[in-house]
Design a protein around this motif. Structure first.
Motif, PDB file in Angstrom:
ATOM      1  N   PHE A   1       5.325 -17.328 -12.279  1.00  0.00           N
ATOM      2  CA  PHE A   1       6.705 -16.873 -12.332  1.00  0.00           C
ATOM      3  C   PHE A   1       7.076 -16.350 -13.720  1.00  0.00           C
ATOM      4  CE2 PHE A   1       6.483 -19.558  -8.702  1.00  0.00           C
ATOM      5  CZ  PHE A   1       7.372 -19.007  -7.797  1.00  0.00           C
TER       6      PHE A   1
ATOM      7  N   ARG B   1       7.767 -10.213  -4.410  1.00  0.00           N
ATOM      8  CA  ARG B   1       8.376 -11.358  -3.733  1.00  0.00           C
ATOM      9  C   ARG B   1       8.169 -11.294  -2.215  1.00  0.00           C
ATOM     10  NH1 ARG B   1      11.906 -14.574  -6.183  1.00  0.00           N
ATOM     11  NH2 ARG B   1      13.315 -14.641  -4.422  1.00  0.00           N
TER      12      ARG B   1
ATOM     13  N   VAL C   1      -1.645 -16.951  -1.152  1.00  0.00           N
ATOM     14  CA  VAL C   1      -1.390 -16.306  -2.436  1.00  0.00           C
ATOM     15  C   VAL C   1      -0.655 -17.313  -3.311  1.00  0.00           C
ATOM     16  CG1 VAL C   1      -1.208 -14.007  -1.436  1.00  0.00           C
ATOM     17  CG2 VAL C   1       0.852 -15.374  -1.716  1.00  0.00           C
ATOM     18  N   ASN C   2      -0.777 -17.181  -4.627  1.00  0.00           N
ATOM     19  CA  ASN C   2      -0.005 -18.026  -5.545  1.00  0.00           C
ATOM     20  C   ASN C   2       0.629 -17.153  -6.604  1.00  0.00           C
ATOM     21  OD1 ASN C   2      -2.311 -20.412  -4.792  1.00  0.00           O
ATOM     22  ND2 ASN C   2      -0.158 -20.972  -4.834  1.00  0.00           N
ATOM     23  N   THR C   3       1.730 -17.669  -7.164  1.00  0.00           N
ATOM     24  CA  THR C   3       2.549 -16.858  -8.055  1.00  0.00           C
ATOM     25  C   THR C   3       2.642 -17.477  -9.442  1.00  0.00           C
ATOM     26  OG1 THR C   3       3.876 -16.286  -6.127  1.00  0.00           O
ATOM     27  CG2 THR C   3       4.816 -15.745  -8.263  1.00  0.00           C
TER      28      THR C   3
ATOM     29  N   LEU D   1      14.992 -33.546  -9.377  1.00  0.00           N
ATOM     30  CA  LEU D   1      15.833 -32.803 -10.315  1.00  0.00           C
ATOM     31  C   LEU D   1      17.298 -33.208 -10.209  1.00  0.00           C
ATOM     32  CD1 LEU D   1      14.154 -29.313  -9.927  1.00  0.00           C
ATOM     33  CD2 LEU D   1      14.175 -30.699 -11.996  1.00  0.00           C
TER      34      LEU D   1
ATOM     35  N   PHE E   1       8.852 -14.879  -0.508  1.00  0.00           N
ATOM     36  CA  PHE E   1      10.185 -15.345  -0.902  1.00  0.00           C
ATOM     37  C   PHE E   1      11.278 -14.449  -0.327  1.00  0.00           C
ATOM     38  CE2 PHE E   1       7.731 -16.619  -4.887  1.00  0.00           C
ATOM     39  CZ  PHE E   1       7.345 -17.815  -4.308  1.00  0.00           C
TER      40      PHE E   1
ATOM     41  N   ASP F   1       5.539 -22.002  -3.057  1.00  0.00           N
ATOM     42  CA  ASP F   1       4.374 -21.189  -3.395  1.00  0.00           C
ATOM     43  C   ASP F   1       3.115 -22.036  -3.445  1.00  0.00           C
ATOM     44  OD1 ASP F   1       3.571 -18.440  -4.436  1.00  0.00           O
ATOM     45  OD2 ASP F   1       2.721 -19.770  -5.958  1.00  0.00           O
ATOM     46  N   LEU F   2       3.269 -23.295  -3.891  1.00  0.00           N
ATOM     47  CA  LEU F   2       2.105 -24.173  -4.029  1.00  0.00           C
ATOM     48  C   LEU F   2       1.812 -24.932  -2.735  1.00  0.00           C
ATOM     49  CD1 LEU F   2       2.956 -25.395  -7.610  1.00  0.00           C
ATOM     50  CD2 LEU F   2       1.058 -23.930  -6.971  1.00  0.00           C
TER      51      LEU F   2
ATOM     52  N   GLU G   1      11.075 -22.259  -5.333  1.00  0.00           N
ATOM     53  CA  GLU G   1      10.124 -21.241  -4.888  1.00  0.00           C
ATOM     54  C   GLU G   1       8.714 -21.610  -5.326  1.00  0.00           C
ATOM     55  OE1 GLU G   1      11.552 -17.505  -6.310  1.00  0.00           O
ATOM     56  OE2 GLU G   1      12.858 -17.211  -4.576  1.00  0.00           O
ATOM     57  N   ALA G   2       8.591 -22.159  -6.548  1.00  0.00           N
ATOM     58  CA  ALA G   2       7.270 -22.548  -7.040  1.00  0.00           C
ATOM     59  C   ALA G   2       6.668 -23.608  -6.125  1.00  0.00           C
ATOM     60  CB  ALA G   2       7.366 -23.060  -8.473  1.00  0.00           C
TER      61      ALA G   2
ATOM     62  N   ARG H   1      -1.784 -23.684 -12.855  1.00  0.00           N
ATOM     63  CA  ARG H   1      -1.182 -24.292 -11.672  1.00  0.00           C
ATOM     64  C   ARG H   1      -1.377 -23.407 -10.442  1.00  0.00           C
ATOM     65  NH1 ARG H   1       5.227 -25.249 -11.366  1.00  0.00           N
ATOM     66  NH2 ARG H   1       5.128 -22.992 -11.246  1.00  0.00           N
ATOM     67  N   ALA H   2      -1.361 -22.079 -10.663  1.00  0.00           N
ATOM     68  CA  ALA H   2      -1.559 -21.156  -9.545  1.00  0.00           C
ATOM     69  C   ALA H   2      -3.046 -21.037  -9.194  1.00  0.00           C
ATOM     70  CB  ALA H   2      -0.973 -19.794  -9.898  1.00  0.00           C
TER      71      ALA H   2
ATOM     72  N   ASP I   1      17.169 -24.725 -11.138  1.00  0.00           N
ATOM     73  CA  ASP I   1      16.616 -23.380 -11.206  1.00  0.00           C
ATOM     74  C   ASP I   1      15.902 -23.082  -9.894  1.00  0.00           C
ATOM     75  OD1 ASP I   1      15.276 -21.083 -11.719  1.00  0.00           O
ATOM     76  OD2 ASP I   1      14.134 -21.840 -13.429  1.00  0.00           O
TER      77      ASP I   1
ATOM     78  N   ALA J   1       8.588 -21.484 -14.456  1.00  0.00           N
ATOM     79  CA  ALA J   1       9.014 -22.408 -13.396  1.00  0.00           C
ATOM     80  C   ALA J   1       8.130 -23.641 -13.315  1.00  0.00           C
ATOM     81  CB  ALA J   1       9.081 -21.687 -12.045  1.00  0.00           C
ATOM     82  N   LEU J   2       7.806 -24.245 -14.454  1.00  0.00           N
ATOM     83  CA  LEU J   2       7.049 -25.497 -14.446  1.00  0.00           C
ATOM     84  C   LEU J   2       7.985 -26.642 -14.085  1.00  0.00           C
ATOM     85  CD1 LEU J   2       4.978 -24.991 -17.714  1.00  0.00           C
ATOM     86  CD2 LEU J   2       4.274 -24.530 -15.369  1.00  0.00           C
ATOM     87  N   PHE J   3       7.442 -27.677 -13.427  1.00  0.00           N
ATOM     88  CA  PHE J   3       8.276 -28.820 -13.063  1.00  0.00           C
ATOM     89  C   PHE J   3       8.506 -29.677 -14.306  1.00  0.00           C
ATOM     90  CE2 PHE J   3       5.779 -27.890  -9.135  1.00  0.00           C
ATOM     91  CZ  PHE J   3       6.826 -27.261  -8.482  1.00  0.00           C
TER      92      PHE J   3
ATOM     93  N   VAL K   1      10.573 -32.237  -5.417  1.00  0.00           N
ATOM     94  CA  VAL K   1      11.184 -31.412  -6.462  1.00  0.00           C
ATOM     95  C   VAL K   1      12.708 -31.566  -6.510  1.00  0.00           C
ATOM     96  CG1 VAL K   1      11.465 -29.065  -7.354  1.00  0.00           C
ATOM     97  CG2 VAL K   1       9.293 -29.752  -6.349  1.00  0.00           C
TER      98      VAL K   1
ATOM     99  N   SER L   1      13.866 -20.949  -9.012  1.00  0.00           N
ATOM    100  CA  SER L   1      12.445 -20.594  -9.062  1.00  0.00           C
ATOM    101  C   SER L   1      11.564 -21.842  -8.980  1.00  0.00           C
ATOM    102  CB  SER L   1      12.131 -19.780 -10.322  1.00  0.00           C
ATOM    103  OG  SER L   1      12.308 -20.553 -11.469  1.00  0.00           O
ATOM    104  N   LEU L   2      12.111 -23.020  -9.318  1.00  0.00           N
ATOM    105  CA  LEU L   2      11.332 -24.261  -9.162  1.00  0.00           C
ATOM    106  C   LEU L   2      11.095 -24.566  -7.685  1.00  0.00           C
ATOM    107  CD1 LEU L   2      12.898 -26.556 -11.891  1.00  0.00           C
ATOM    108  CD2 LEU L   2      10.671 -25.468 -11.925  1.00  0.00           C
TER     109      LEU L   2
END
Lengths: 346, 275
Positions: A83, A49, A79-81, B195, A54, B179-180, B175-176, A148-149, B170, A87-89, B191, B172-173
């Motif tokens: 999870f 993290r 960088v991409n993660t 939500l 993060f 991240d993107l 953070e995602a 996605r990453a 959540d 953690a998909l939308f 996002v 992590s969404l």
């Protein structure tokens, strides 16, 4: 695997009173599949993290291509993660989930379309574009998360226990798939797991961590065959650990009342050491032909092999063998010099 | 299982007595004429026709207008408040939600009287204005006073559903999204806000329902001449005694609210995706 892409320099992290990282030094190279392995709470996810952005480290540096990025926000990092729980939308379909990063970067429609289609093909989800992500299976969601990453062409892909939620068979499948994908895209993967078998079968380099400290860095073979200490030996596979051995001199170690030839050197004379004997390296032989003697305490059928516990004067030994030995039978134990792994005392 | 089904009976009886029968009565009243006793009734649609007169349509449009403005302000303040509350620790959050709901423990009438003493010509606001050397202003018996009263009264009904939606997100969404490559503003609109939509939809429905049907607040803060549809219904039942016309207006209001709810439901991603 020549150039360093990420360097962690004496990284520390405190959560309140608790110090979860106690000085991590690690070099990560281009095109490397590196695994952070350890029990829960060892700091492996925190390390990941911090690389993702993060968490901010409490001390130390994170160098990316030689530049300190510890103050750079996550959204500006290359960088991409993937999870842990994907953690998909949930309000976007497969295509739009994968396209999210490219749309943010304001890429052209045709560019996005081409990239998304290509990446979905790479992860084996061709034709899934319009599917609702919440209705996909765990394995499929996993693939969407990877796509996605990857679609953003990161220099490093971070994977936080991505296979944890999958069943055993799917896990195996995804392990080889991930390895294949990594070879195909040719970027660095940093993979976090607590599953030693997963770590050994996928990685170029394994980093074993415990209580916020790196215990050992090495290739899977090194880590398995030459564990540096008792923790690594115990965490990687099953093993017999003899905590009260003494290194008489180079190439000679003493335990259970006997001296044994070994291949280790560089210890002090009469230094107290620990010895690891892997269960599959010990042979059960006639009582007359061996130094260590005992009797079979239990035998369990495990499919490919039997798991036998032999009780001796000093300790119980765990042995894996394809031969059957009756409980109560008096037997001898035998192993060669290369089967004895001498470690520093913890 | 079977035994417990019996437990539902008292509730059923209660619902029929207190909800279903009165509703049927309102429907009957709205399509009849001949007084409030239901002794010699005659079927008619004249009650609905009467509503089409400009004077009543004006009241109706005014109610919708005030309702929409109230909902807009409730949404604006309510969303910001709910969003800020979510940033605190869990303990602080439940305390702040308690603070938001506390006014609801006090009778609407009392809260409205409090606003009267704040906004009146020699009330608190004007006293401060005069102290500062400014001209006093007239707040009472204006749209402003009515909207202030309604927004303050109905705000909790917007804050709580939005807070519930936001706090369930959540992390992590978020953070995602970072991240993107999404910065804080992009993450919010692409996002977080999406939500929280179920909460927003619920909040809007509740505050709209409350603000188009209230009659206490416009009566006290708008004055005797101030007519919203709630006041119109009240007058028909209490002062004029024309229960038939009052029932017809109630029916029309109910239909309008139903239509509004259906439209809002369509916007809620959770409910809309049934195909």
């Amino acid at each position: 695997m020549h150039n360093k892409i990420i360097e962690l320099k004496h990284l520390t992290k405190n959560f309140g009173e608790q110090q979860v990282l106690k000085g991590i030094d690690l070099n990560i190279y281009e095109n490397e599949f590196l695994t952070l392995l350890g029990p829960s709470g060892c700091g492996k996810t925190t390390t990941l993290r911090i690389i993702a952005g993060f968490e901010e480290p409490s001390g130390g540096e994170v160098l990316f291509n030689g530049v300190d990025i510890s103050k750079v926000p996550a959204y500006k990092r290359e960088v991409n993660t993937v999870f842990q729980k994907y953690a998909l939308f949930p309000f976007l379909n497969v295509y739009d989930n994968v396209a999210f990063g490219l749309k943010i970067k304001k890429k052209s429609k045709s560019f996005i379309d081409e990239k998304v289609k290509k990446t979905l093909k790479l992860v084996g989800l061709e034709g899934f574009d319009k599917r609702n992500v919440t209705l996909l299976s765990g394995g499929q969601q996993q693939r969407v998360a990877i796509a996605r990453a990857l679609v953003n062409e990161p220099k490093v892909l971070l994977l936080d226990e991505p296979l944890g939620a999958l069943d055993a068979k799917l896990r195996k499948e995804m392990q080889s798939e991930l390895k294949k994908i990594q070879k195909e895209v040719g970027i660095t993967f940093i993979f976090v797991t607590h599953d030693q078998e997963e770590a050994l079968s996928m990685s170029d380099t394994v980093v074993v961590m415990n209580e916020g400290i790196i215990q050992q860095i090495g290739s899977p073979v090194d880590i398995y065959n030459e564990p540096e200490n008792r923790f690594v030996a115990g965490f990687i596979g099953e093993s017999n650990i003899i905590p009260d051995a003494v290194m008489k001199r180079d190439l000679l170690v003493s335990f259970d009342g006997f001296d044994f030839d070994c291949v280790d050197k560089g210890f002090k004379e009469n230094e107290e050491v620990e010895v690891v004997l892997r269960p599959e390296d010990i042979d059960i032989v006639d009582v007359e032909n061996s130094k260590i003697k005992g009797k079979v305490k239990s035998i369990i059928f495990k499919g490919v092999h039997y798991e036998i516990v032999v009780e001796t004067q000093y300790r119980d030994y765990l042995i894996h063998t394809t031969d059957y030995f009756e409980t109560g039978l008096h037997v001898g134990l035998s192993f060669g010099p290369e089967d004895i792994h001498v470690m520093y005392k913890m | 299982m079977k035994h417990y089904v019996k437990l539902v009976r008292p509730y059923l009886i209660w619902s029929v007595l207190m909800i279903v029968i009165p509703l049927i009565l309102i429907v009957i009243y709205s399509v009849t004429t001949g007084g409030n006793t239901l002794v010699n009734i005659q079927f008619t649609l004249s009650n609905f026709k009467k509503f089409a007169e400009p004077i009543y349509l004006q009241v109706f449009m005014k109610s919708l207008q005030i309702g929409v403005i109230t909902v807009l302000f409730c949404f604006l303040f309510g969303y910001i408040l709910a969003y800020k509350i979510c940033k605190f620790s869990e303990r602080a959050q439940s305390f702040m939600i308690l603070l938001v709901t506390i006014p609801m423990w006090i009778n609407t009438l009392l809260r409205t009287y409090a606003w009267m003493s704040i906004l009146s010509d020699n009330g608190i606001v004007n006293t401060i204005l005069t102290k500062l050397g400014l001209d006093p202003m007239t707040f009472m018996y204006t749209d402003f006073a009515v909207i202030v009263g309604m927004v303050s009264d109905f705000l909790p009904f917007m804050v709580i559903p939005i807070y519930t939606s936001l706090s369930k997100i959540d992390h992590s969404l978020i953070e995602a999204a970072h991240d993107l490559g999404a910065n804080n503003v992009q993450t919010f609109f692409k996002v977080t806000f999406k939500l929280s939509l179920p909460g927003v939809v619920n909040g809007i429905m509740m505050t709209f329902l409350l603000s188009v049907s209230t009659f206490v607040i416009p009566k006290l803060l708008g004055g005797g001449q101030y007519m919203l549809i709630g006041n119109l219904i009240e007058t028909q039942f209490i002062s004029v005694g024309n229960w038939n016309f009052g029932s017809a207006i109630s029916m029309i209001l109910a239909v309008v609210i139903l239509i509004a709810i259906t439209i809002m439901r369509r916007m809620d991603p959770d409910d809309a995706e049934e195909d």
